[in-house]
Enzyme design. Structure first.
Site, PDB file in Angstrom:
ATOM      1  N   CYS B  83       0.844  -1.204   0.000  1.00 11.17           N
ATOM      2  CA  CYS B  83       0.000   0.000   0.000  1.00 11.17           C
ATOM      3  C   CYS B  83       0.879   1.254   0.000  1.00 11.17           C
ATOM      4  O   CYS B  83       1.650   1.448  -0.933  1.00 11.17           O
ATOM      5  CB  CYS B  83      -0.991  -0.049   1.162  1.00 11.17           C
ATOM      6  SG  CYS B  83      -2.335   1.136   1.001  1.00 11.17           S
ATOM      7  N   HIS B 188      -3.844  -4.823  -0.066  1.00 11.34           N
ATOM      8  CA  HIS B 188      -3.338  -5.384   1.192  1.00 11.34           C
ATOM      9  C   HIS B 188      -3.385  -6.914   1.120  1.00 11.34           C
ATOM     10  O   HIS B 188      -4.444  -7.490   1.363  1.00 11.34           O
ATOM     11  CB  HIS B 188      -4.200  -4.911   2.363  1.00 11.34           C
ATOM     12  CG  HIS B 188      -3.979  -3.475   2.718  1.00 11.34           C
ATOM     13  ND1 HIS B 188      -2.985  -3.078   3.580  1.00 11.34           N
ATOM     14  CD2 HIS B 188      -4.598  -2.353   2.311  1.00 11.34           C
ATOM     15  CE1 HIS B 188      -3.012  -1.758   3.699  1.00 11.34           C
ATOM     16  NE2 HIS B 188      -3.976  -1.297   2.937  1.00 11.34           N
ATOM     17  N   GLU B 190      -2.356  -8.948   3.227  1.00 11.58           N
ATOM     18  CA  GLU B 190      -2.651  -9.478   4.573  1.00 11.58           C
ATOM     19  C   GLU B 190      -4.137  -9.401   4.909  1.00 11.58           C
ATOM     20  O   GLU B 190      -4.570  -9.945   5.913  1.00 11.58           O
ATOM     21  CB  GLU B 190      -1.791  -8.760   5.621  1.00 11.58           C
ATOM     22  CG  GLU B 190      -2.236  -7.363   6.030  1.00 11.58           C
ATOM     23  CD  GLU B 190      -1.873  -6.258   5.045  1.00 11.58           C
ATOM     24  OE1 GLU B 190      -1.494  -6.549   3.894  1.00 11.58           O
ATOM     25  OE2 GLU B 190      -1.990  -5.069   5.427  1.00 11.58           O
TER      26      GLU B 190
END
Lengths: 255, 206
Positions: B83, B188, B190
């Site tokens: 990001c 993202h 994650e």
């Protein structure tokens, strides 16, 4: 183009997950929060909303518990329930929340939205509004549906967004838990007023209900009972909507 | 040989969820708070949320710049920007005010609106990537897989050869970029469920 999200909602009473009808949640326990969230996560859901509806307001947040929830999710997670200050939000973000949902505290202190969205960005602030129909008028309720607000419903929706809400979660108290369909009129009323994403909640009971709520303008379709009490999973709903040409995130491992 | 995986902790971003996601693919990782320790690691993540300006200011203030450049250029180890952590790999960013980035993958970071996007900003939610070029980072990732995005700004690459995948949101912008041992994603991983874990695994396995 962004995808329409199918979102399981979890209501935690401080001990177990519960799900009732019309916001009366003391009847039916539905399981352990950690096991349930692990299942949703392993099923590759789009997003999860977790509301703490325990009514002991003085109770301190248990961050060990919150971390046990956030640690097992690798999808966006919204935490809500009894959040009154920006400091509490900071702590929740530090402990793994991706978005915060605020509700009851706003009726006394609407500026909380401004402070929160300035500090964390509006993308992280989701305002939740509980709505009930009184004599054909939509009325806002708070404190788990026990207190009636004086705010004009439409004005309140617009005010929340003007103050910086990045997203609205609209819960229909009348439709909650009945599994007879979303309040589609409520959804289209809200989506015509504001241009932030609207998450519809309350009433989902079959596949078509999700499609109807999507047609009414919702960007996110939240549900609880249908996932707790029936064989229907978020993935089955996504497959159904995908065939109807709704923009849905295809699951990574198809099975 | 076990590889050492680190996450640069410069006070920006939800690094906890990254560490947890790595755990899910059986990778232990450390937070690195001292730039001097960077070279003890083989693979490093540069996370980030918030603004370009705050992120690069913090990188410079905490003396990360020299260590990161040494890690990337001299040691030629693998770095993964996520990001805003990816955005600050650029030459220059325009969020709040002009600020110079790390200039590891040449380009500029501009507001999506300025790039021609007329849709609602921030771009937040699940969106598809279109894979443009083969890379270790997209191994086992089907074209048009969805990932989780939260961004108002986007990269404009100087060199198209660095484009691995792009995304369309009113305008197309790079969602995965790579320059040799350095890569980055605008989304993202994650928070992108199983597809995201696969991306993290690809980086660790490379």
């Amino acid at each position: 183009m962004l995808k329409i999200r199918i979102i399981p909602i979890m209501l935690w009473n401080g001990i177990v997950l519960v799900k009732g009808q019309n916001f009366k949640n003391n009847r039916r326990a539905t399981g352990s929060p950690i096991t349930t969230i692990q299942i949703y996560n392993s099923r590759d859901v789009d997003e999860i909303i977790f509301f703490d509806i325990s009514e002991n307001e003085k109770k301190e947040k248990n961050f060990d518990f919150i971390r046990s929830i956030t640690d097992c999710t690798s999808v966006p997670l919204t935490l809500g329930g009894n959040i009154k200050t920006v400091d509490q939000m900071s702590q929740l973000f530090e402990n793994g929340a991706d978005k915060i949902s605020i509700n009851s505290a706003l009726y006394d202190n609407p500026k909380l939205i401004n402070y929160a969205s300035k500090k964390f960005g509006s993308q992280a602030i989701s305002v939740s509004i509980d709505v009930k129909k009184n004599f054909n008028e939509y009325v806002c309720y708070y404190k788990n549906g026990t207190k009636k607000s004086d705010k004009n419903f439409k004005n309140w929706v617009i005010e929340c967004v003007d103050r910086g809400a990045g997203e609205l979660i609209i819960n229909s108290i009348d439709h909650d838990g009945l599994m007879q369909g979303y309040d589609n009129n409520l959804i289209s009323t809200v989506t015509s007023l504001v241009d932030v994403p609207v998450i519809a909640s309350g009433g989902a009971g079959n596949y078509d209900h999700f499609y109807e709520a999507y047609k009414s303008g919702a960007s996110g379709l939240a549900a609880a009972s249908i996932f707790h009490f029936t064989e229907v999973t978020p993935n089955k709903i996504k497959n159904f909507l995908f065939k109807k040409n709704v923009p849905i995130r295809e699951n990574f491992f198809k099975n | 040989m076990t590889i050492k995986v680190g996450i640069i902790n410069y006070g920006i971003g939800n690094i906890r969820s990254l560490k947890n996601s790595l755990k899910k693919i059986n990778i232990e990782s450390d937070y690195i708070i001292n730039p001097k320790n960077l070279n003890a690691y083989d693979k490093v993540f540069l996370p980030g949320v918030g603004s370009y300006y705050d992120a690069i200011k913090s990188i410079k203030k905490l003396a990360w710049e020299k260590s990161i450049l040494d890690f990337c250029y001299n040691k030629k180890k693998n770095l993964f920007g996520i990001c805003v952590g990816m955005q600050i790999l650029s030459t220059i960013g325009y969020e709040f005010r002009e600020s110079l980035g790390l200039n590891i993958i040449p380009g500029a970071v501009e507001n999506l609106k300025k790039l021609g996007c007329t849709l609602k900003i921030p771009h937040i939610g699940w969106n598809e990537i279109i894979i443009k070029k083969e890379s270790f980072i997209t191994k086992n990732i089907p074209n048009k897989s969805s990932f989780y995005f939260v961004n108002s700004f986007a990269y404009k690459l100087e060199n198209d050869a660095h484009l691995i995948a792009y995304t369309n949101y009113g305008v197309t912008f790079p969602s995965i970029i790579q320059n040799n041992n350095i890569c980055g994603t605008q989304f993202h991983p994650e928070k992108s469920s199983k597809a995201g874990l696969q991306i993290l695994k690809n980086f660790i396995d490379a």
